[in-house]
Design a protein around this motif. Structure first.
Motif, PDB file in Angstrom:
ATOM      1  N   SER A  78       3.290  30.154  10.026  1.00  0.00           N
ATOM      2  CA  SER A  78       3.583  29.550  11.329  1.00  0.00           C
ATOM      3  C   SER A  78       2.453  29.754  12.325  1.00  0.00           C
ATOM      4  CB  SER A  78       4.883  30.133  11.898  1.00  0.00           C
ATOM      5  OG  SER A  78       4.717  31.495  12.274  1.00  0.00           O
ATOM      6  N   ARG A  79       1.567  30.703  12.055  1.00  0.00           N
ATOM      7  CA  ARG A  79       0.453  30.992  12.948  1.00  0.00           C
ATOM      8  C   ARG A  79      -0.832  30.262  12.548  1.00  0.00           C
ATOM      9  NH1 ARG A  79       1.336  37.582  12.963  1.00  0.00           N
ATOM     10  NH2 ARG A  79       3.590  37.530  13.347  1.00  0.00           N
ATOM     11  N   GLU A  80      -0.779  29.538  11.440  1.00  0.00           N
ATOM     12  CA  GLU A  80      -1.964  28.857  10.932  1.00  0.00           C
ATOM     13  C   GLU A  80      -2.091  27.449  11.523  1.00  0.00           C
ATOM     14  OE1 GLU A  80      -4.395  30.327   8.719  1.00  0.00           O
ATOM     15  OE2 GLU A  80      -3.260  31.894   9.747  1.00  0.00           O
ATOM     16  N   PRO A  81      -3.318  26.921  11.598  1.00  0.00           N
ATOM     17  CA  PRO A  81      -3.506  25.566  12.117  1.00  0.00           C
ATOM     18  C   PRO A  81      -2.699  24.556  11.303  1.00  0.00           C
ATOM     19  CG  PRO A  81      -5.609  26.701  11.914  1.00  0.00           C
ATOM     20  CD  PRO A  81      -4.598  27.569  11.237  1.00  0.00           C
ATOM     21  N   PRO A  82      -2.101  23.575  11.948  1.00  0.00           N
ATOM     22  CA  PRO A  82      -1.249  22.626  11.224  1.00  0.00           C
ATOM     23  C   PRO A  82      -2.007  21.696  10.291  1.00  0.00           C
ATOM     24  CG  PRO A  82      -1.504  21.960  13.514  1.00  0.00           C
ATOM     25  CD  PRO A  82      -2.119  23.321  13.402  1.00  0.00           C
TER      26      PRO A  82
END
Length: 225
Positions: free
Chosen positions: A102-106
């Motif tokens: 959830s913290r990673e770039p989409p």
């Protein structure tokens, strides 16, 4: 961050009491195109995963190697008879992986993998994503010397869940298993064939099975490159 349930972070202390101060992240040397969460086996440590990721030398991949303790897990059980507390442990591991993603770039490719119990957790996470338990879906799943829990009921679960077929079809899954196994805790590689059949029948995307002797790094690197 501590994980809920039966999975938690290790301290940074190694098996001999040494403080390794190892960074659980391996940052890309080039453009960040993919993030892979790699899960260690039950009796290994997160810095083993860090070392493994570094040997692959994939310059566009960011690796996250969380330190986890797997508690209440059956010792390398296979099939649908997994105990309830073991199921809760795998669910906790999957929730942790989802939180990390959830913290990673989409816009980057998402992948999850592991060895042994880490492979079990990775495959369980992939299954949960296909069933819509989390607002994401990994494109790449790798399991080394592991298996998929409750594989026998996978197709019926996918068929009964709205949108699951499309999410499953978008996942590419690689299973690799050592053919010459002297460790009694590990299953014979023929069990992977049952998992492959279950995944394909459930409509998952490309599903590959690669038996190997001691070529783990070469096999995985060639498929992730």
């Amino acid at each position: 961050m501590a994980a809920s349930g039966s999975v938690r972070y290790y301290s940074r202390t190694g098996p001999d009491g040494d403080d390794f101060q190892c960074d659980p992240f391996v940052q890309p040397q080039g453009e960040h195109k993919a993030t892979i969460v790699w899960l260690h086996d039950k009796d290994d440590y997160y810095f083993d995963s860090v070392k493994f990721a570094k040997t692959l030398n994939l310059e566009n991949v960011r690796w996250i190697c969380p330190a986890m303790v797997y508690t209440n897990t059956s010792n390398y059980d296979f099939g649908c008879n997994i105990k309830r507390d073991s199921q809760e442990t795998l669910d906790s591991a999957a929730t942790l992986v989802a939180s990390l993603f959830s913290r990673e770039p989409p816009n980057v490719i998402k992948g999850v993998g592991g060895s042994g119990m880490g492979a079990v957790a990775a495959l369980h996470f992939a299954r949960n994503c296909a069933l819509g338990h989390y607002p994401m879906n990994p494109q790449l799943v790798v399991g080394i010397d592991g298996w998929l829990s409750i594989a026998g009921s996978l197709k019926s679960s996918i068929d009964a869940t709205v949108g699951a077929a499309a999410r499953a079809a978008s996942q590419s899954i690689l299973l690799a298993h050592e053919t010459d196994v002297s460790d009694d805790r590990r299953l014979p590689y023929t069990c992977d064939e049952e998992v492959v059949v279950s995944l394909r029948e459930a409509g998952f995307g490309e599903v590959m099975f690669v038996p190997y002797l001691s070529l783990r790094r070469m096999v995985i690197r060639s498929l992730l490159a």
